[in-house]
Design a protein around this motif. Structure first.
Motif, PDB file in Angstrom:
ATOM      1  N   THR A 112       0.848  -1.180   0.000  1.00 54.77           N
ATOM      2  CA  THR A 112       0.000   0.000   0.000  1.00 54.77           C
ATOM      3  C   THR A 112       0.888   1.236   0.000  1.00 54.77           C
ATOM      4  N   VAL A 113       0.730   2.079  -0.989  1.00 54.05           N
ATOM      5  CA  VAL A 113       1.567   3.266  -1.154  1.00 54.05           C
ATOM      6  C   VAL A 113       0.904   4.429  -0.422  1.00 54.05           C
ATOM      7  N   PRO A 114       1.514   4.937   0.661  1.00 57.57           N
ATOM      8  CA  PRO A 114       0.854   5.952   1.493  1.00 57.57           C
ATOM      9  C   PRO A 114       0.375   7.171   0.720  1.00 57.57           C
ATOM     10  N   GLU A 115       1.160   7.627  -0.248  1.00 56.46           N
ATOM     11  CA  GLU A 115       0.770   8.848  -0.955  1.00 56.46           C
ATOM     12  C   GLU A 115      -0.428   8.652  -1.877  1.00 56.46           C
ATOM     13  N   ARG A 116      -0.818   7.398  -2.103  1.00 59.03           N
ATOM     14  CA  ARG A 116      -1.988   7.142  -2.936  1.00 59.03           C
ATOM     15  C   ARG A 116      -3.284   7.131  -2.131  1.00 59.03           C
ATOM     16  N   ILE A 117      -3.175   7.189  -0.820  1.00 62.23           N
ATOM     17  CA  ILE A 117      -4.368   7.145   0.024  1.00 62.23           C
ATOM     18  C   ILE A 117      -5.069   8.501   0.130  1.00 62.23           C
ATOM     19  N   PRO A 118      -4.349   9.631   0.378  1.00 68.09           N
ATOM     20  CA  PRO A 118      -5.039  10.911   0.593  1.00 68.09           C
ATOM     21  C   PRO A 118      -6.036  11.318  -0.490  1.00 68.09           C
ATOM     22  N   PRO A 119      -5.728  11.193  -1.791  1.00 71.12           N
ATOM     23  CA  PRO A 119      -6.746  11.593  -2.775  1.00 71.12           C
ATOM     24  C   PRO A 119      -8.040  10.805  -2.639  1.00 71.12           C
ATOM     25  N   ARG A 120      -7.934   9.560  -2.212  1.00 74.91           N
ATOM     26  CA  ARG A 120      -9.127   8.725  -2.065  1.00 74.91           C
ATOM     27  C   ARG A 120      -9.882   9.034  -0.778  1.00 74.91           C
ATOM     28  N   THR A 121      -9.152   9.479   0.249  1.00 78.70           N
ATOM     29  CA  THR A 121      -9.855   9.880   1.472  1.00 78.70           C
ATOM     30  C   THR A 121     -10.643  11.167   1.228  1.00 78.70           C
ATOM     31  N   HIS A 218      -6.127   0.329  -2.497  1.00 76.78           N
ATOM     32  CA  HIS A 218      -5.977   1.690  -1.979  1.00 76.78           C
ATOM     33  C   HIS A 218      -7.321   2.319  -1.630  1.00 76.78           C
ATOM     34  N   SER A 219      -8.370   1.944  -2.318  1.00 72.84           N
ATOM     35  CA  SER A 219      -9.694   2.443  -1.954  1.00 72.84           C
ATOM     36  C   SER A 219     -10.107   1.919  -0.584  1.00 72.84           C
ATOM     37  N   LEU A 220      -9.809   0.651  -0.313  1.00 73.31           N
ATOM     38  CA  LEU A 220     -10.137   0.099   1.000  1.00 73.31           C
ATOM     39  C   LEU A 220      -9.251   0.713   2.072  1.00 73.31           C
ATOM     40  N   ALA A 221      -7.988   0.956   1.751  1.00 73.34           N
ATOM     41  CA  ALA A 221      -7.095   1.625   2.699  1.00 73.34           C
ATOM     42  C   ALA A 221      -7.602   3.023   3.033  1.00 73.34           C
ATOM     43  N   THR A 225      -8.633   4.483   6.665  1.00 70.29           N
ATOM     44  CA  THR A 225      -8.076   5.741   7.154  1.00 70.29           C
ATOM     45  C   THR A 225      -9.173   6.682   7.612  1.00 70.29           C
ATOM     46  N   CYS A 226     -10.243   6.782   6.829  1.00 68.93           N
ATOM     47  CA  CYS A 226     -11.362   7.659   7.202  1.00 68.93           C
ATOM     48  C   CYS A 226     -12.021   7.181   8.494  1.00 68.93           C
ATOM     49  N   TYR A 227     -12.128   5.864   8.647  1.00 62.86           N
ATOM     50  CA  TYR A 227     -12.734   5.326   9.870  1.00 62.86           C
ATOM     51  C   TYR A 227     -11.848   5.609  11.084  1.00 62.86           C
ATOM     52  N   GLU A 228     -10.534   5.454  10.928  1.00 59.46           N
ATOM     53  CA  GLU A 228      -9.630   5.737  12.045  1.00 59.46           C
ATOM     54  C   GLU A 228      -9.694   7.221  12.419  1.00 59.46           C
ATOM     55  N   GLU A 229      -9.838   8.101  11.432  1.00 56.90           N
ATOM     56  CA  GLU A 229     -10.006   9.531  11.720  1.00 56.90           C
ATOM     57  C   GLU A 229     -11.285   9.755  12.525  1.00 56.90           C
ATOM     58  N   LEU A 230     -12.330   9.050  12.157  1.00 60.82           N
ATOM     59  CA  LEU A 230     -13.607   9.194  12.855  1.00 60.82           C
ATOM     60  C   LEU A 230     -13.492   8.715  14.301  1.00 60.82           C
ATOM     61  N   LYS A 231     -12.752   7.627  14.518  1.00 57.37           N
ATOM     62  CA  LYS A 231     -12.547   7.133  15.880  1.00 57.37           C
ATOM     63  C   LYS A 231     -11.798   8.156  16.728  1.00 57.37           C
ATOM     64  N   THR A 232     -10.859   8.865  16.128  1.00 63.89           N
ATOM     65  CA  THR A 232     -10.115   9.898  16.854  1.00 63.89           C
ATOM     66  C   THR A 232     -11.054  11.015  17.304  1.00 63.89           C
ATOM     67  N   ARG A 240     -20.311   2.669  16.114  1.00 59.84           N
ATOM     68  CA  ARG A 240     -21.712   2.524  15.712  1.00 59.84           C
ATOM     69  C   ARG A 240     -22.027   3.300  14.444  1.00 59.84           C
ATOM     70  N   HIS A 241     -20.996   3.852  13.832  1.00 62.10           N
ATOM     71  CA  HIS A 241     -21.179   4.683  12.631  1.00 62.10           C
ATOM     72  C   HIS A 241     -21.058   3.817  11.379  1.00 62.10           C
ATOM     73  N   PRO A 242     -21.811   4.137  10.305  1.00 61.57           N
ATOM     74  CA  PRO A 242     -21.700   3.378   9.048  1.00 61.57           C
ATOM     75  C   PRO A 242     -20.300   3.349   8.455  1.00 61.57           C
ATOM     76  N   MET A 243     -19.467   4.351   8.815  1.00 59.92           N
ATOM     77  CA  MET A 243     -18.108   4.391   8.271  1.00 59.92           C
ATOM     78  C   MET A 243     -17.238   3.250   8.795  1.00 59.92           C
ATOM     79  N   ARG A 244     -17.719   2.538   9.817  1.00 60.99           N
ATOM     80  CA  ARG A 244     -16.958   1.408  10.338  1.00 60.99           C
ATOM     81  C   ARG A 244     -16.882   0.273   9.309  1.00 60.99           C
ATOM     82  N   TYR A 245     -17.776   0.290   8.351  1.00 56.30           N
ATOM     83  CA  TYR A 245     -17.886  -0.811   7.397  1.00 56.30           C
ATOM     84  C   TYR A 245     -17.593  -0.335   5.979  1.00 56.30           C
TER      85      TYR A 245
END
Length: 402
Positions: A112-121, A218-221, A225-232, A240-245
């Motif tokens: 998983t290439v880290p720099e490819r994740i932000p555009p998808r988040t 990378h889409s799943l990554a 990432t978005c879910y971990e941000e939400l947990k923060t 209990r949020h739909p973003m968990r899935y």
């Protein structure tokens, strides 16, 4: 959605005419093309996001048909007439980890290439819905989970049934019953049991691996990432949020239609002669213990196969990718770029362009995938493709995120 949408967004990245044709075919009709961002347009993310968000809201209000707590059985007829069987449902991102060395129940198959994740988040963050192109693989040689469900399709509601655009085959989806959902969940639990793991991989005490990401890594990554941000931000409330899935399609590694295809590399903006010289020197310098490999270099009338006697990487794609990474890291070719190409003919044609060079090689065998992920970790980025570009997963189902 009842209208034919486009395939996986990381396809045809060097062929914008494909997407232009798709746009013409869709016209003003509702289509998933209007609620996704093809990778060819990633550099235009900021400009395109507002229209995508607006279309998502409109479709949720006026177009999409809701099926609560549903799973959809998918029968995809490929361009060659073969059928690929799958099951669309959501996976728990708590069970997924894309980091190297992960022992999670759901793992990445490739780097998983880290720099490819932000555009998808950016695309997912704040979106009212998701549309999956993620395909999960299960190692089910006895065909216990998905295939038995198709014996009862005559009694199931059909939720879509249509031809796909640009000669990509046909798609039919069935809404399965609660009883069938329980049946498949029980079969999946059995696949990840300690007994099953030991039987398949000949070692006790292995951390269970149920799903290996076959496409859309990378889409799943980005979803993770978005879910971990939400947990923060929300703490335990995020669970209990739909973003968990995340919505995805599950396909059996041993589906008869599933074939692994290599993903080739093409350099653009280079002196092909210089790249050939450098690659030959790189190949000769390796002193690994893997079996010898062969890589074909192509640029118009030039076509030569280079042998790597002592590669470090087990797969030829790993050897090529290591060379590519070095070249991009030290910028030895200035602003040169590399694209990842599906299809030998397309790679050769692109490699024939001025300032281009194609790298071609044999692909991996599909039964090598799970053992490699378990014992060696993830493969190099874009190490393989499951079939031709026209056979990729099309955007059809959606899930509300907020």
């Amino acid at each position: 959605m009842a209208h034919s949408g486009p395939p996986s967004p990381d396809q045809y990245t060097a062929q914008p005419d494909y997407w232009e044709t798709a746009d013409t075919l869709v016209g003003n009709a509702p289509s998933t093309l209007r609620v996704i961002l093809p990778e060819v347009y990633l550099k235009e993310t900021d400009a395109r996001i507002p229209a995508i968000r607006e279309a998502m809201v409109d479709y949720l209000d006026e177009i999409l048909e809701c099926h609560p707590d549903a799973m959809i059985l998918v029968d995809r007829t490929l361009a060659d007439g073969k059928h690929r069987l799958g099951l669309v449902g959501m996976i728990d991102l708590e069970d997924y980890d894309f980091r190297p060395g992960s022992a999670a129940l759901i793992r990445a198959t490739e780097e998983t290439v880290p720099e490819r994740i932000p555009p998808r988040t950016i695309i997912r963050r704040g979106a009212p819905m998701e549309l999956p192109h993620v395909m999960m693989l299960i190692d089910d040689a006895q065909k216990t989970a998905i295939e038995p469900l198709f014996k009862g399709t005559a009694d199931l509601p059909v939720v879509y049934d249509f031809d796909l655009m640009q000669n990509s085959g046909h798609l039919k989806g069935y809404l399965i019953s609660e009883e069938m959902q329980a049946q498949v969940l029980s079969a999946l639990d059995a696949l990840a049991s300690p007994q099953s793991m030991e039987q398949k991989y000949h070692r006790s005490g292995l951390a269970p691996l149920l799903f290996a990401v076959g496409d859309g890594n990378h889409s799943l990554a980005a979803a993770k990432t978005c879910y971990e941000e939400l947990k923060t931000r929300l703490g335990d409330a995020a669970r209990r949020h739909p973003m968990r899935y995340a919505l995805c399609e599950i396909v059996n590694l041993y589906d008869a239609s599933l074939e692994f295809e290599p993903i080739y590399r093409v350099f653009f903006g280079v002196d092909p002669v210089k790249v050939v010289e450098d690659f030959k020197a790189y190949a000769a310098s390796l002193q690994g213990e893997a079996s010898p490999q062969a890589v074909r270099l192509s640029h118009g009338d030039y076509d030569e196969t280079v042998t790597i006697p002592h590669p470090v990487s087990t797969l030829a794609v790993g050897t090529v990718q290591s060379f590519v990474n070095e070249c991009l890291s030290d910028r030895r070719y200035g602003d040169a770029e590399v694209d990842y190409i599906h299809g030998e003919d397309v790679a050769v044609a692109l490699g024939a362009q001025d300032g281009a060079l194609a790298f071609l090689f044999d692909g991996m065998e599909k039964d090598e995938l799970f053992p490699t992920v378990i014992f060696d970790g993830s493969l190099p980025r874009k190490a393989f493709s499951m079939g031709h570009a026209a056979d990729k997963r099309f955007y059809t189902e959606a899930r509300r995120l907020g």
